[in-house]
Design a protein around this motif. Sequence first.
Motif, mmCIF file in Angstrom:
data_model
loop_
_atom_site.group_PDB
_atom_site.id
_atom_site.type_symbol
_atom_site.label_atom_id
_atom_site.label_comp_id
_atom_site.label_asym_id
_atom_site.label_seq_id
_atom_site.Cartn_x
_atom_site.Cartn_y
_atom_site.Cartn_z
ATOM 1 N N ALA A 197 0.828 -1.522 0.034
ATOM 2 C CA ALA A 197 0.114 -0.314 0.517
ATOM 3 C C ALA A 197 1.142 1.348 0.502
ATOM 4 C CB ALA A 197 -0.839 -0.242 1.661
ATOM 5 N N LEU A 198 2.048 0.746 0.666
ATOM 6 C CA LEU A 198 2.563 2.074 1.132
ATOM 7 C C LEU A 198 3.342 2.880 -0.388
ATOM 8 C CD1 LEU A 198 2.808 2.645 4.923
ATOM 9 C CD2 LEU A 198 1.300 3.803 3.236
ATOM 10 N N ARG A 224 -3.839 2.652 1.996
ATOM 11 C CA ARG A 224 -3.076 3.674 0.262
ATOM 12 C C ARG A 224 -3.650 5.480 0.630
ATOM 13 N NH1 ARG A 224 0.403 2.856 -3.333
ATOM 14 N NH2 ARG A 224 -0.108 3.887 -4.998
ATOM 15 N N ILE A 233 -3.288 1.978 -7.786
ATOM 16 C CA ILE A 233 -2.039 0.596 -7.635
ATOM 17 C C ILE A 233 -3.309 -0.488 -8.182
ATOM 18 C CG2 ILE A 233 -3.701 -0.093 -5.385
ATOM 19 C CD1 ILE A 233 -1.044 -1.266 -3.894
#
Length: 306
Positions: A197-198, A224, A233
């Motif tokens: 996510a990051l 996110r 993403i």
Amino acid sequence: MVVYGMQLPVQSQSTLYAEAWEAAAGPADLLAVARAAEAHGFDYLASCDHVAIPRRLAGAMSTVWYDPVATLSFLAAATERVRLLSHVAVVGLRHPLVTAKAYATLDHLSGGRLVLGVGAGHVQEEFEVLGVDFERRGAVLDETVDALRAALGPEEYPEHLGERFAFKDLGQLPRPAQERVPVWVGGSSPAAVRRAALKGDGWLPQGDPREKLAVQIARLLRLRAEAGIAEPITVGAITEALYVGAPGWEVGRRTLSGSPEGIAASLRAYGGMGVDQIQVRFRSRSRTELIDQMAAFGTEVAPHLN
């Protein structure tokens, strides 16, 4: 729009998924499968990464693990469109500049077709023999991804200053053909989902069943959003094993088989969960049967996926 790719046969032969015919297969089989993937609309081909398998795990994992950079470079010369994915590279085992040199060259040679899939790894002896801290492999991967963002960027002299790695005024050419090499993060643990996510441009779940995948995707997107990351993403999924048509042999009770329309209807559920790309795997008894399955999927199933 859901696209489809596949893990290459032959190059990794874990007993979890390798077919019997792969044991005697080699470069010619990899070439034939890669060319079939290109011909039948596959988005990517993937290759795994292990440096060495300890004897205690060899019975289950085997010791057959081709090097992903060598394998994907070999296939890059035989293809023109299909993307080349490391699924996954255990990048924490190597200094980021070593990794960047290899994968930047692969992207350069392939005309910008690399997708760098990364993961934390799980074989303790592999880390120990290479002098890498196994217990801290998650933190090592976090920083390695940051370092690789710099080292695979457009600058001839990339810079990174971190806790474990620091470099500047050290040039590396060729640069990748892509301005930004996509980094897809593998794994389904809470730490891996957070990392994807990051830090990721994509997420490669590790075998999440359908009933758990939607919850994982929701968490990924929530993390996110909470971090203020607006860029989309690429969400992936590994499907059940597939066999297009009536098998006529024992393909396993968890294999999804039957008519192309029925298989497509089942696979469309992934898109409904927010999946962008599915990694498919076919049951087969020979290279010929695998390629026939790939052709059937590309021509008869894929048109009904979206």
